[in-house]
Structures are given as C-alpha cells and as structure tokens.
Design an enzyme around this catalytic site. Sequence first.
Site, PDB file in Angstrom:
ATOM      1  CG  HIS A  12       4.065  -1.057   9.039  1.00  0.00           C
ATOM      2  ND1 HIS A  12       4.187  -0.008   9.927  1.00  0.00           N
ATOM      3  CD2 HIS A  12       3.945  -0.496   7.817  1.00  0.00           C
ATOM      4  CE1 HIS A  12       4.137   1.140   9.270  1.00  0.00           C
ATOM      5  NE2 HIS A  12       3.982   0.872   7.990  1.00  0.00           N
ATOM      6  CG  HIS A  59      -0.663   3.040   6.070  1.00  0.00           C
ATOM      7  ND1 HIS A  59      -0.490   2.429   7.300  1.00  0.00           N
ATOM      8  CD2 HIS A  59       0.556   3.062   5.476  1.00  0.00           C
ATOM      9  CE1 HIS A  59       0.776   2.089   7.448  1.00  0.00           C
ATOM     10  NE2 HIS A  59       1.433   2.458   6.358  1.00  0.00           N
ATOM     11  CG  HIS A 193       8.755   1.072   1.128  1.00  0.00           C
ATOM     12  ND1 HIS A 193       9.270   1.432   2.349  1.00  0.00           N
ATOM     13  CD2 HIS A 193       7.408   1.228   1.239  1.00  0.00           C
ATOM     14  CE1 HIS A 193       8.292   1.780   3.168  1.00  0.00           C
ATOM     15  NE2 HIS A 193       7.153   1.682   2.519  1.00  0.00           N
ATOM     16  CD  GLU A 240       6.259   3.480   6.302  1.00  0.00           C
ATOM     17  OE1 GLU A 240       5.098   3.589   5.877  1.00  0.00           O
ATOM     18  OE2 GLU A 240       6.865   2.379   6.308  1.00  0.00           O
TER      19      GLU A 240
END
Length: 280
Positions: A12, A59, A193, A240
């Site tokens: 996402h 977030h 990441h 995630e």
Amino acid sequence: MARITAGVATSHVPLLGVGIDQGKMEDPYFKPIYAGYEWSKKWITDEKPDVIILVYNDHASAFDMNLIPTFAIGCADEFAPADEGWGPRPVPNVKNHADMAWHIAQSLILDEFDMTIINKMDVDHGLTVPLSLMYGQPDEWPVKVIPLAVNVVTYPPPSGNRCWMLGEAIARAVESFEEDLNVQIWGTGGMSHQLQGPRAGLINAEWDQKFLDDMTADPERLRHIPHIEYLRETGSEGIEMVMWLIMRGALGDNIKELHRHFHVPASNTAVGHLVLEKTS
C-alpha cells in the site's frame, strides 16, 4: 449465507496513490508498477464482490501513541479519507457494511479475540491505495468495505500465528452471517522496506519472493516466522506482512494462485501483489 471467495494481497505504498491522483500512471517510473494490477482490475470487475474486509495498518492518522489497538474493526456507516499532512486523497468515502461489521465484531469477541470497535475514524493510504490499485478512480467505490486495522507500527505487533488465527475466526464469522454475500478479504502492506536509520532503503527481493511462493506452497512456515526475522531480513517496516496472514488464514487450506506481481522499487519499497481464489 455469506462466503469468502477470494483473497487479495498488495503493498500500500503511499507514492502509488500519489501517482494515480496526479495522473502519472503512464510515466516510465510508474507504468511497470501499475501494469501488474491490470489483470486484477479486470478480474475484480468480473467477480463483483459485495463486501471487502480490508486488513491494513493506520499510519498515525486515526491512532497515535495515546491509543494503540492491536486489532480494531470499523463499524460506522462510512469513513472519510484521512489528511496525512497534505490534504485528504481525492478519493470517495469508504461505505461500510455496518451490519456485517458489527456481526464480525461480536463473533470475534465471543471467539476470544479482544477487538477494539471504532465508530469514528478517517482511513489513510493503508486502506485507500489498495482500493485505487484495484478499482482505479471511480466516483464511488463499487463495493462495501469493512476496515480492519492492525498495529504493526509500535512494538509489540501481533505474531504471524495470531494473525492467521484471526483470519480463521473471521472466516467463521462471515459464514455465520445470514445474508447471501460474495465477500473478499484483503491483506495489505509490505513487502521489504525500511524507512529510517542506517539501513534505510533496504529491500530483500529474494526473501520477498520466497514469501510469495509460500503463500501457497508452505503457508505453515509463514505463520511461524518470528518478529526478529522480519526485522533482520525485511527491514523495520517488513512486519506489515503479518497482515497478509490474516487474509491467508481466512481462506483455508484449498486455494489457487490466480495472479502474482512483484516490482522493485516503488519509492523505497518492494511491491508485492497476489490474487488467491478459495477453491472449496
């Protein structure tokens, strides 16, 4: 009764929402990323799900250090896109299937999952970018969406095994809902990441590809990957991917991979995408 027919996994990455919003889908940098979703956009148009249970992480838009639910389910009628510092994305409000959301919340809590029930929140790129990747830029989202938020930002996040078991419990909840509905469940986030520190920009494509393989080949391995392996091999944000395991757990044993896409990089992230069909 309602039934889960398919699962979707996708990164996402916020930049992918920006590219869509600013009409950059044909730019050389973006085009090969979005190309991997063209099959999926046609597929979902044909499938026409009634409801999507969309597993994502916030977030610091709806939650912050003052409130950190491990698992939260949105039960309001609709949710607006969040302002993440540069204004809300120009996308439609998300319309919920509130009756099903409340039913799932009740079922999960009675199934011994301590869910946080949310009746007021805005939804950020973690939820809206996957919808844009799959549906483009409609005036209204053509599907009801139940937001299910998972804490993967502040330690400790839930284990992969706990996420898998939550997926199994969601499947039981859906199957006990009496309305005849075609339901999909999406797991979002990842892949490898890291956004800060000496390892900022870390991408581990080999590890990511093995994870994609084992969503069908050896899902039992995935549910027992420890937090430290995600951190070491996929960077601080790779955790995630436990949200993909909620989706995978909800599909059960008999599935078929219909589509796969993997691209490096998008921003400083490895983009992964799967479409899985429940076969029985």
